[in-house]
Design a protein around this motif. Sequence first.
Motif, PDB file in Angstrom:
ATOM      1  N   SER A 195       0.835  -1.195   0.000  1.00 49.73           N
ATOM      2  CA  SER A 195       0.000   0.000   0.000  1.00 49.73           C
ATOM      3  C   SER A 195       0.876   1.253   0.000  1.00 49.73           C
ATOM      4  N   VAL A 196       0.281   2.364  -0.385  1.00 43.88           N
ATOM      5  CA  VAL A 196       1.021   3.629  -0.394  1.00 43.88           C
ATOM      6  C   VAL A 196       1.471   3.990   1.022  1.00 43.88           C
ATOM      7  N   ALA A 197       0.600   3.776   2.001  1.00 38.06           N
ATOM      8  CA  ALA A 197       0.961   4.087   3.387  1.00 38.06           C
ATOM      9  C   ALA A 197       2.139   3.243   3.850  1.00 38.06           C
ATOM     10  N   MET A 198       2.113   1.954   3.539  1.00 38.24           N
ATOM     11  CA  MET A 198       3.217   1.080   3.925  1.00 38.24           C
ATOM     12  C   MET A 198       4.492   1.467   3.201  1.00 38.24           C
ATOM     13  N   ALA A 199       4.393   1.839   1.944  1.00 35.56           N
ATOM     14  CA  ALA A 199       5.580   2.264   1.197  1.00 35.56           C
ATOM     15  C   ALA A 199       6.223   3.472   1.848  1.00 35.56           C
ATOM     16  N   GLY A 200       5.401   4.409   2.315  1.00 37.71           N
ATOM     17  CA  GLY A 200       5.954   5.572   3.008  1.00 37.71           C
ATOM     18  C   GLY A 200       6.727   5.171   4.251  1.00 37.71           C
ATOM     19  N   ASP A 201       6.142   4.275   5.042  1.00 36.25           N
ATOM     20  CA  ASP A 201       6.825   3.799   6.249  1.00 36.25           C
ATOM     21  C   ASP A 201       8.144   3.120   5.892  1.00 36.25           C
ATOM     22  N   LEU A 202       8.125   2.294   4.855  1.00 33.11           N
ATOM     23  CA  LEU A 202       9.323   1.544   4.479  1.00 33.11           C
ATOM     24  C   LEU A 202      10.433   2.469   3.980  1.00 33.11           C
ATOM     25  N   LEU A 203      10.089   3.437   3.181  1.00 35.33           N
ATOM     26  CA  LEU A 203      11.118   4.331   2.633  1.00 35.33           C
ATOM     27  C   LEU A 203      11.698   5.239   3.712  1.00 35.33           C
ATOM     28  N   ILE A 204      10.874   5.673   4.632  1.00 39.50           N
ATOM     29  CA  ILE A 204      11.391   6.455   5.764  1.00 39.50           C
ATOM     30  C   ILE A 204      12.342   5.597   6.588  1.00 39.50           C
ATOM     31  N   GLU A 205      11.974   4.345   6.818  1.00 37.90           N
ATOM     32  CA  GLU A 205      12.837   3.439   7.585  1.00 37.90           C
ATOM     33  C   GLU A 205      14.119   3.123   6.819  1.00 37.90           C
ATOM     34  N   ALA A 206      14.009   2.964   5.497  1.00 35.62           N
ATOM     35  CA  ALA A 206      15.211   2.712   4.695  1.00 35.62           C
ATOM     36  C   ALA A 206      16.189   3.875   4.826  1.00 35.62           C
ATOM     37  N   ASP A 207      15.683   5.086   4.776  1.00 29.90           N
ATOM     38  CA  ASP A 207      16.545   6.257   4.941  1.00 29.90           C
ATOM     39  C   ASP A 207      17.170   6.277   6.335  1.00 29.90           C
ATOM     40  N   ARG A 208      16.400   5.948   7.352  1.00 31.67           N
ATOM     41  CA  ARG A 208      16.914   5.939   8.721  1.00 31.67           C
ATOM     42  C   ARG A 208      18.031   4.925   8.893  1.00 31.67           C
ATOM     43  N   ARG A 209      17.956   3.823   8.131  1.00 33.93           N
ATOM     44  CA  ARG A 209      18.955   2.766   8.253  1.00 33.93           C
ATOM     45  C   ARG A 209      20.172   3.000   7.352  1.00 33.93           C
ATOM     46  N   GLY A 210      20.265   4.135   6.723  1.00 29.75           N
ATOM     47  CA  GLY A 210      21.434   4.453   5.911  1.00 29.75           C
ATOM     48  C   GLY A 210      21.364   3.977   4.476  1.00 29.75           C
ATOM     49  N   MET A 211      20.218   3.499   4.049  1.00 25.73           N
ATOM     50  CA  MET A 211      20.047   3.121   2.653  1.00 25.73           C
ATOM     51  C   MET A 211      19.670   4.358   1.834  1.00 25.73           C
ATOM     52  N   ASP A 212      19.847   4.278   0.536  1.00 25.07           N
ATOM     53  CA  ASP A 212      19.454   5.368  -0.350  1.00 25.07           C
ATOM     54  C   ASP A 212      17.998   5.141  -0.755  1.00 25.07           C
ATOM     55  N   ALA A 213      17.086   5.900  -0.141  1.00 29.06           N
ATOM     56  CA  ALA A 213      15.670   5.817  -0.491  1.00 29.06           C
ATOM     57  C   ALA A 213      15.482   6.566  -1.811  1.00 29.06           C
ATOM     58  N   TYR A 214      15.670   5.834  -2.894  1.00 31.97           N
ATOM     59  CA  TYR A 214      15.801   6.438  -4.224  1.00 31.97           C
ATOM     60  C   TYR A 214      14.462   6.755  -4.866  1.00 31.97           C
ATOM     61  N   GLY A 215      13.509   5.816  -4.787  1.00 27.74           N
ATOM     62  CA  GLY A 215      12.281   6.073  -5.509  1.00 27.74           C
ATOM     63  C   GLY A 215      11.198   5.053  -5.267  1.00 27.74           C
ATOM     64  N   VAL A 216      10.266   5.034  -6.198  1.00 30.51           N
ATOM     65  CA  VAL A 216       9.083   4.194  -6.087  1.00 30.51           C
ATOM     66  C   VAL A 216       8.784   3.609  -7.459  1.00 30.51           C
ATOM     67  N   SER A 217       8.156   2.422  -7.465  1.00 27.04           N
ATOM     68  CA  SER A 217       7.772   1.792  -8.723  1.00 27.04           C
ATOM     69  C   SER A 217       6.349   1.279  -8.626  1.00 27.04           C
ATOM     70  N   PHE A 218       5.761   1.030  -9.783  1.00 30.69           N
ATOM     71  CA  PHE A 218       4.459   0.395  -9.856  1.00 30.69           C
ATOM     72  C   PHE A 218       4.344  -0.278 -11.218  1.00 30.69           C
ATOM     73  N   HIS A 219       3.353  -1.129 -11.369  1.00 25.81           N
ATOM     74  CA  HIS A 219       3.116  -1.795 -12.653  1.00 25.81           C
ATOM     75  C   HIS A 219       1.622  -1.798 -12.914  1.00 25.81           C
ATOM     76  N   VAL A 220       1.195  -1.235 -14.044  1.00 21.51           N
ATOM     77  CA  VAL A 220      -0.230  -1.102 -14.349  1.00 21.51           C
ATOM     78  C   VAL A 220      -0.797  -2.348 -15.020  1.00 21.51           C
ATOM     79  N   GLY A 221      -0.033  -3.426 -15.076  1.00 22.07           N
ATOM     80  CA  GLY A 221      -0.518  -4.677 -15.631  1.00 22.07           C
ATOM     81  C   GLY A 221       0.043  -4.951 -17.004  1.00 22.07           C
ATOM     82  N   SER A 222       0.276  -6.227 -17.288  1.00 21.46           N
ATOM     83  CA  SER A 222       0.834  -6.613 -18.568  1.00 21.46           C
ATOM     84  C   SER A 222      -0.224  -6.482 -19.662  1.00 21.46           C
ATOM     85  N   GLN A 223       0.210  -6.018 -20.833  1.00 13.98           N
ATOM     86  CA  GLN A 223      -0.707  -5.757 -21.944  1.00 13.98           C
ATOM     87  C   GLN A 223      -1.781  -4.743 -21.535  1.00 13.98           C
ATOM     88  N   GLN A 224      -1.322  -3.605 -21.059  1.00 15.87           N
ATOM     89  CA  GLN A 224      -2.230  -2.539 -20.645  1.00 15.87           C
ATOM     90  C   GLN A 224      -2.724  -1.786 -21.881  1.00 15.87           C
TER      91      GLN A 224
END
Length: 364
Positions: free
Chosen positions: A209-238
């Motif tokens: 979920s978007v909310a969980m992604a926010g929590d994860l990226l904030i935590e990734a930054d806190r742990r010294g990782m490079d919180a670079y970006g976000v991805s999604f996939h709108v489905g194959s053969q869109q």
Amino acid sequence: MLDDLDARHLVHRGQQVVHEGLGHELPLAVVGEFFIKGGADAVGDAAQGHAAHDVGIDHRAAVVADDVAMEARQPEVAVDLELVEARYNTLAAAFRGADIFYAIKANPAPEILDRVAALGGCFDCASIGEIELVLSRGVSPNRISFGNTIKKERVIHQAFEYGVRLFAFDSMAELEKLERSAPGASLFCRILAENDSADWPLSRKFGCSVAMAGDLLIEADRRGMDAYGVSFHVGSQQKNPRAWAQALGDVGRLMARLDAAGVGLRMINLGGGMPATYDNSAETDLLEYGAVVLAAVREQFGTRPLDLIIEPGRGLVGDAGVIRGVRAGRWRATRSHGDRWQQGCHEIDISCCPGVPPFTSGRV
């Protein structure tokens, strides 16, 4: 053997393939997007004028079953690398400024990898085997994304040792593995996206979920990782280029939350979904797709500097192949196919292409 025609001289007209050197049409019916090595192989003695049996559904990649000497023949496949290159260039023009990461699971043939690499492309890999294959072609590890969100920790470490620095994730467990085995790596979190208008929806396969992604990226930054970006996939053969807009709205809200938390994301991975032509309809207008998607990016993010990534798979290579199958047998029977009944069936051997996707329509 497929050595008497040149796949580079195959051109496509409607539901048929024409060999320019022979000047006559080969009636072909299509089943999938598979290839043989190199652009110098092709459909061979299927062009000698024997009747082919319509057994498939698609446009561009094809099955041909010859009536003559079936037992002595083997299924064979050809790929038109010039068509792959043309499709790459169209995608580059349509999504101008975005990096193209070819999703090699669509077809990992070394010749395709070499052509994409020569064009300046990058590679989306789902396994350590795919990473090793790309590296074996002389590609720099900084052109590789480990895009599978669920990875064994030992292969994370192995990829990191190879020099790969871009990883996908969508859970706390994955973040903990990445922190231990790929310290400081650039991470992008995959979010769920609506893809009801896609032929193959992927909304339940990966992502959070978007909310969980926010929590994860904030935590990734806190742990010294490079919180670079976000991805999604709108489905194959869109089939709807506007499908990206809703997901981009979710990304915009996520970035606003992270900006407020002091974590500035710098990348959006738009995923794949650009369709190959599988239903005998007009060819997809990829320039329209790019215009619509990039307009949605501008509307949502204005002039904010962002790295953009697209991950075409079958949208890049799916229309470039030709399969010659072998008729293994025939029988007369009455079979139901949805609302139709079919009499007279053929068994077609295309065992040269393990993993052929199931038929979605047509005759078998």
